[in-house]
Design a protein around this motif. Structure first.
Motif, mmCIF file in Angstrom:
data_model
loop_
_atom_site.group_PDB
_atom_site.id
_atom_site.type_symbol
_atom_site.label_atom_id
_atom_site.label_comp_id
_atom_site.label_asym_id
_atom_site.label_seq_id
_atom_site.Cartn_x
_atom_site.Cartn_y
_atom_site.Cartn_z
ATOM 1 N N ALA A 14 0.614 -1.254 -0.077
ATOM 2 C CA ALA A 14 0.049 -0.168 0.032
ATOM 3 C C ALA A 14 0.844 1.219 -0.013
ATOM 4 C CB ALA A 14 -0.936 0.081 1.304
ATOM 5 N N GLY A 15 2.201 1.225 0.202
ATOM 6 C CA GLY A 15 2.997 2.155 0.039
ATOM 7 C C GLY A 15 3.577 2.756 1.354
ATOM 8 N N HIS A 16 3.228 1.888 2.555
ATOM 9 C CA HIS A 16 3.963 2.359 3.737
ATOM 10 C C HIS A 16 5.300 1.627 3.975
ATOM 11 C CE1 HIS A 16 0.112 3.503 5.484
ATOM 12 N NE2 HIS A 16 -0.499 2.351 4.806
ATOM 13 N N ARG A 17 5.948 2.742 4.551
ATOM 14 C CA ARG A 17 7.638 2.456 4.857
ATOM 15 C C ARG A 17 7.809 2.462 6.361
ATOM 16 N NH1 ARG A 17 6.608 0.564 0.773
ATOM 17 N NH2 ARG A 17 7.652 0.973 -1.290
ATOM 18 N N HIS A 18 7.103 3.435 7.101
ATOM 19 C CA HIS A 18 7.220 3.770 8.354
ATOM 20 C C HIS A 18 6.232 2.956 9.136
ATOM 21 C CE1 HIS A 18 8.288 6.606 12.035
ATOM 22 N NE2 HIS A 18 8.429 5.319 12.216
ATOM 23 N N ILE A 19 6.579 1.772 9.505
ATOM 24 C CA ILE A 19 5.537 0.623 9.938
ATOM 25 C C ILE A 19 5.888 0.276 11.493
ATOM 26 C CG2 ILE A 19 4.388 -1.544 9.771
ATOM 27 C CD1 ILE A 19 5.107 -1.219 6.729
ATOM 28 N N CYS A 20 5.082 0.645 12.570
ATOM 29 C CA CYS A 20 5.280 0.311 13.689
ATOM 30 C C CYS A 20 4.655 -0.951 14.310
ATOM 31 C CB CYS A 20 5.140 1.454 14.777
ATOM 32 S SG CYS A 20 6.492 2.783 14.602
ATOM 33 N N THR A 26 12.797 1.225 18.495
ATOM 34 C CA THR A 26 11.594 2.099 19.007
ATOM 35 C C THR A 26 10.633 2.000 18.203
ATOM 36 O OG1 THR A 26 12.570 4.145 17.719
ATOM 37 C CG2 THR A 26 13.527 3.870 19.819
ATOM 38 N N TRP A 27 10.621 1.301 17.200
ATOM 39 C CA TRP A 27 9.322 1.240 16.350
ATOM 40 C C TRP A 27 8.447 0.168 16.714
ATOM 41 C CZ3 TRP A 27 10.462 1.712 10.347
ATOM 42 C CH2 TRP A 27 11.086 3.026 10.192
ATOM 43 N N ILE A 28 8.978 -0.520 17.855
ATOM 44 C CA ILE A 28 8.429 -1.789 18.464
ATOM 45 C C ILE A 28 8.137 -1.506 20.055
ATOM 46 C CG2 ILE A 28 8.498 -4.067 19.300
ATOM 47 C CD1 ILE A 28 10.789 -4.397 17.052
ATOM 48 N N ALA A 29 6.543 -1.365 20.366
ATOM 49 C CA ALA A 29 6.110 -0.801 21.780
ATOM 50 C C ALA A 29 5.575 -2.038 22.370
ATOM 51 C CB ALA A 29 5.261 0.222 21.428
ATOM 52 N N PRO A 30 5.877 -2.293 23.733
ATOM 53 C CA PRO A 30 5.487 -3.473 24.254
ATOM 54 C C PRO A 30 3.871 -3.145 24.706
ATOM 55 C CG PRO A 30 6.760 -2.009 25.865
ATOM 56 C CD PRO A 30 6.806 -1.514 24.448
ATOM 57 N N MET A 53 -3.299 1.205 23.950
ATOM 58 C CA MET A 53 -3.437 2.615 24.224
ATOM 59 C C MET A 53 -2.091 3.339 24.644
ATOM 60 S SD MET A 53 -7.098 3.527 25.955
ATOM 61 C CE MET A 53 -6.585 5.514 25.949
ATOM 62 N N ARG A 54 -1.539 2.495 25.578
ATOM 63 C CA ARG A 54 -0.157 3.121 26.022
ATOM 64 C C ARG A 54 0.742 3.058 25.058
ATOM 65 N NH1 ARG A 54 -1.833 0.144 30.753
ATOM 66 N NH2 ARG A 54 -0.649 -1.570 30.156
ATOM 67 N N ALA A 55 0.954 1.692 24.417
ATOM 68 C CA ALA A 55 1.897 1.771 23.203
ATOM 69 C C ALA A 55 1.662 2.471 21.914
ATOM 70 C CB ALA A 55 1.596 0.195 22.629
ATOM 71 N N THR A 56 0.316 2.694 21.749
ATOM 72 C CA THR A 56 0.184 3.670 20.794
ATOM 73 C C THR A 56 0.597 5.186 21.061
ATOM 74 O OG1 THR A 56 -1.701 2.510 20.069
ATOM 75 C CG2 THR A 56 -1.485 4.673 19.069
ATOM 76 N N GLU A 57 0.340 5.788 22.103
ATOM 77 C CA GLU A 57 0.866 6.982 22.920
ATOM 78 C C GLU A 57 2.008 6.996 22.531
ATOM 79 O OE1 GLU A 57 -0.796 9.357 23.742
ATOM 80 O OE2 GLU A 57 -2.762 8.812 24.714
ATOM 81 N N ARG A 58 2.968 5.997 22.848
ATOM 82 C CA ARG A 58 4.558 6.020 22.790
ATOM 83 C C ARG A 58 4.698 6.132 21.034
ATOM 84 N NH1 ARG A 58 8.570 1.236 24.605
ATOM 85 N NH2 ARG A 58 10.106 1.400 23.049
ATOM 86 N N LEU A 59 4.006 5.197 20.477
ATOM 87 C CA LEU A 59 4.494 5.280 18.981
ATOM 88 C C LEU A 59 4.220 6.850 18.143
ATOM 89 C CD1 LEU A 59 3.228 1.638 18.098
ATOM 90 C CD2 LEU A 59 5.873 2.547 18.661
ATOM 91 N N LEU A 60 3.112 7.295 18.460
ATOM 92 C CA LEU A 60 2.682 8.547 17.966
ATOM 93 C C LEU A 60 3.356 9.506 18.273
ATOM 94 C CD1 LEU A 60 -1.236 8.085 17.662
ATOM 95 C CD2 LEU A 60 0.524 7.363 16.001
ATOM 96 N N ASP A 61 4.182 9.529 19.388
ATOM 97 C CA ASP A 61 5.096 10.463 19.913
ATOM 98 C C ASP A 61 6.383 10.580 19.142
ATOM 99 O OD1 ASP A 61 3.406 11.753 21.402
ATOM 100 O OD2 ASP A 61 4.249 10.722 23.344
ATOM 101 N N PRO A 63 4.541 7.230 12.655
ATOM 102 C CA PRO A 63 4.430 6.168 11.807
ATOM 103 C C PRO A 63 3.153 6.322 10.999
ATOM 104 C CG PRO A 63 3.894 5.473 14.012
ATOM 105 C CD PRO A 63 4.594 6.940 14.066
ATOM 106 N N THR A 64 3.269 5.683 9.713
ATOM 107 C CA THR A 64 2.021 5.965 8.910
ATOM 108 C C THR A 64 1.230 4.588 8.910
ATOM 109 O OG1 THR A 64 3.225 4.775 6.896
ATOM 110 C CG2 THR A 64 3.263 7.369 7.144
ATOM 111 N N ALA A 65 1.686 3.646 9.726
ATOM 112 C CA ALA A 65 1.004 2.285 9.925
ATOM 113 C C ALA A 65 1.239 1.607 11.157
ATOM 114 C CB ALA A 65 1.202 1.283 8.595
ATOM 115 N N ILE A 66 0.690 0.898 11.812
ATOM 116 C CA ILE A 66 0.647 0.061 12.836
ATOM 117 C C ILE A 66 0.153 -1.191 12.898
ATOM 118 C CG2 ILE A 66 0.336 -0.089 15.329
ATOM 119 C CD1 ILE A 66 0.273 2.888 15.853
ATOM 120 N N PHE A 67 1.062 -2.256 13.038
ATOM 121 C CA PHE A 67 0.667 -3.569 13.374
ATOM 122 C C PHE A 67 0.550 -4.119 14.666
ATOM 123 C CE2 PHE A 67 1.563 -7.994 14.326
ATOM 124 C CZ PHE A 67 0.619 -8.601 13.872
#
Length: 340
Positions: A181-187, A219-223, A232-240, A245-249
């Motif tokens: 889909a074009g994503h390169r910054h995937i967390c 740092t792209w891998i949040a526990p 929620m906690r992991a996403t707060e960290r990744l979006l900071d 990131p443009t995508a999160i798995f």
């Protein structure tokens, strides 16, 4: 035997011309019989409408007609899915399901499970991850003569004792979908440390990124711990992170739901600003908005296969045909091309 009386094992033995022990062996699917004798006894049982007494059978086998589900899993949806799969097979049989949660952090866990098994004498046991990965627990079941099947995200036992999925391979495919889909910054929101599923899913992510020649940082891998709050906690960290990131798995749907919640709090649109993929395909995945692209983990299928292995319906083939069950990527509306 009168018309009003119920046929007994003695009636079956007399009419089939065999001993009570032989009838018992037929009922209990013993291998110590020739096929002609088995068919003759089964025909008499059918003609008489004889129904074995479960209490008597349990006494003879020194086992109760109970399948025990032993788990220490924080994912309630996953445990519920396993129960549904087991009950689908056990329904209309003489078997009942007994659910026994344990605490894997308790140093006395093995001793507690031993006492449970010796007290309840189940016919068989299904072990859920992560305790299914404990070889000492599997050895304990074997040592007291209790049938067991282990559930996992990769095979780690012989097919007779295993139902497993291909998590690593499927996550590679899911990350590949984001890359296409074009994503390169995937967390990644990872699962709990010590879970084989967490290791397999994170490894699938790393392998997909390397295969595509894409750089990624630790740092792209949040526990996470497979709960909504940890997502929620992991996403707060990744979006900071900068850049964001443009995508999160997410390693399960529950944490993916937490990720969507945080993204919305920050004013981000899914998937226009942030694409998200989950894992499990539990009910929550299709109820979220937008509906979540996720990996369908064949939980109920694996549970059904485990039940059949445990009650002896011949599913546990030596060739492993019924030991590995394939997960699939379910494409919904939470993935799009990254923002320009």
């Amino acid at each position: 035997m009168t018309k009003a009386s119920q046929p007994t094992i003695n009636d079956v033995a007399r009419l089939a011309g065999v001993s009570k022990k032989t009838v018992s062996r037929v009922i209990n699917n013993s291998d110590l019989l020739n096929e002609d004798t088995r068919k003759r006894v089964e025909q008499v049982i059918a003609e008489l409408g004889y129904t074995p007494n479960p209490q008597a059978r349990a006494l003879a086998l020194r086992r109760n007609f109970v399948i025990a589900l032993i788990h220490d899993n924080p994912n309630a949806q996953m445990v519920l899915g396993v129960q549904h799969g087991l009950l689908e097979v056990l329904r209309d049989t003489e078997f009942e399901l007994l659910v026994h949660p344990v605490d894997r952090g308790d140093p006395e866990m093995l001793g507690e499970i031993r006492r449970f098994l010796e007290r309840q004498r189940p016919y068989g046991v299904m072990l859920l991850p992560p305790i299914s990965e404990n070889d000492q627990l599997a050895g304990l079941c074997a040592s007291i003569g209790c049938r067991y099947v282990r559930m996992g995200s990769a095979p780690f036992d012989v097919p007779e004792h295993m139902v497993a999925s291909n998590d690593r391979e499927t996550v590679r495919h899911a990350i590949g979908h984001l890359i296409e889909a074009g994503h390169r910054h995937i967390c990644v929101i990872a699962g709990p440390r010590g879970f084989r599923s967490a290791l397999e899913r994170q490894s699938g992510y790393e392998e997909a990124m390397k295969a595509a020649g894409l750089p990624f940082d630790r740092t792209w891998i949040a526990p996470g711990d497979y709960t909504f709050d940890s997502g929620m906690r992991a996403t707060e960290r990744l979006l900071d992170l900068s850049p964001r990131p443009t995508a999160i798995f997410s390693s399960n749907d529950e944490m993916a739901a937490g990720a969507i919640h945080v993204a919305r709090q920050r004013g981000l649109e899914i998937p226009a600003d942030l694409s998200i993929i989950g894992f499990d395909d539990t009910t929550i995945a299709s109820h979220l908005w937008p509906p979540l692209t996720t990996v369908r983990w064949p939980i109920e299928t694996m549970a059904r296969a485990a039940a059949l292995k445990l009650i002896g319906n011949g599913v546990g083939d030596e060739d492993g045909e019924h030991a590995l069950f394939l997960s699939t990527l379910i494409r919904r509306a939470s993935v799009a091309a990254p923002p320009l």
